[in-house]
Write a protein that holds these residues in place. Sequence first.
Motif: not given
Ligand SMILES: Cc1ncc(COP(=O)(O)O)c(C=O)c1O
Length: 381
Positions: A44-46, A70-71, A74, A116, A144-145, A166, A171, A299
């Motif tokens: 995953s991106g996380t 950001t999500f 991060t 980001v 990620a984006q 991600s 995406k 968001y």
């Molecule tokens: C800016 C940002 N960072 C991190 C992530 C985390 O990625 P993932 O959902 O693949 O873990 C996302 C995805 O949703 C994201 O948009």
Amino acid sequence: MRNDIHVILDEVIDSGVYHDGPRTERLAAIAGERWGGFPIPVSSGTMALTAAFRGLAGEPGDEVVVPAMTFPSTLFAAIACDLVPVVVDIDPMTRNLDPTAVEAAITPRTRAIVAVHLHGLAADMHRLGSIARRHGLAVIEDCAQAAGATQSGRFVGTFGDFGCFSLWVGKNLGGLGDAGLLIARDRDRVAMLRRWVDLGRDDDRNRHDLVGDLGRIDELDAAVVAHQLELLPQWIERRRGIAAGYSAAFTALPLRLPSDEFDRPHTYYKYAIQTASPHQANALMAHLADSGIAAEQVYPVPVASQPAFTSPVTGRTPGHRRTPVPVAERFARTHVCLPIYPELTDSEVERIIDAVTGYYRGEGASSGKVLATAGRVEHGS
Ligand SMILES: Cc1ncc(COP(=O)(O)O)c(C=O)c1O
């Protein structure tokens, strides 16, 4: 892609190899051609971000500067590595890190800047890179984006010490569920990071050299993403074409449109228009919903306003530091993301344009008069 994916799925099942196989190797090789460095496909991106923060090898309590829009991953990834996210404001035009706010937030504890690339527009890596060099900081790119986005012709993910992607299904570049990609630049850290995302293992599957995490990609996702990487440039072109249609149609409306910077072409993971007030954003979304068009806020609150930071269920507020973020607060409540994806047809795009312009002609739930008197989009607190 249904038929292509069915072929890939059959191949994976017939091979009987679900992890650490030739498809993962191929994805790493293709990613290396596209982004250079040392690509590590992950789950995953996380996970990519968490591995990057591990790779920083900072001291517990070291700070990393992150944008307010950001999500949560991060920040969560940094916190998981005992680092302290320091949340700063965004630039009103690009909606990415405001370099002046970054510089003001730097302390002797600062270890890295986390850029980001929000909505698919590259953050200004030239300016952020020069701040990082001046202060001796690392740079982590949260791409990620923004897979495929560039600045001055150079791909995001190639500027910093780590590029974190991600590959979630929704995406611009995504597998079938969750997947991600880490691009590391420092050869010395790669072997440790590869082990870390595979429970500390190397080639010997029964030997665990360090305490790691389960962060590997699966073969199915790796194959789907490798296939999509070839299609990504044409998909981005289609997104840009749709965005150009939106921007041309909305230019006279009281909206702030996404900024397609000269040396940073937008890749439009999201096409976010900023309205004059939270009320207008809500009314516009309701009007679009009535027309059968799904619009959203991505968001709706700045990240540090999430309950995880304000009233966590554990009762323990995670270590973080906030600076004032008036631009992000306003943007979060006043923006609207319109549908944008390569499969949208021209007539669907026209319908969306008609619905938005219709709202501003006063056909929406909220009168166009309010907008006319607002005149322009205000920013700041
Ligand atoms: C800016 C940002 N960072 C991190 C992530 C985390 O990625 P993932 O959902 O693949 O873990 C996302 C995805 O949703 C994201 O948009």
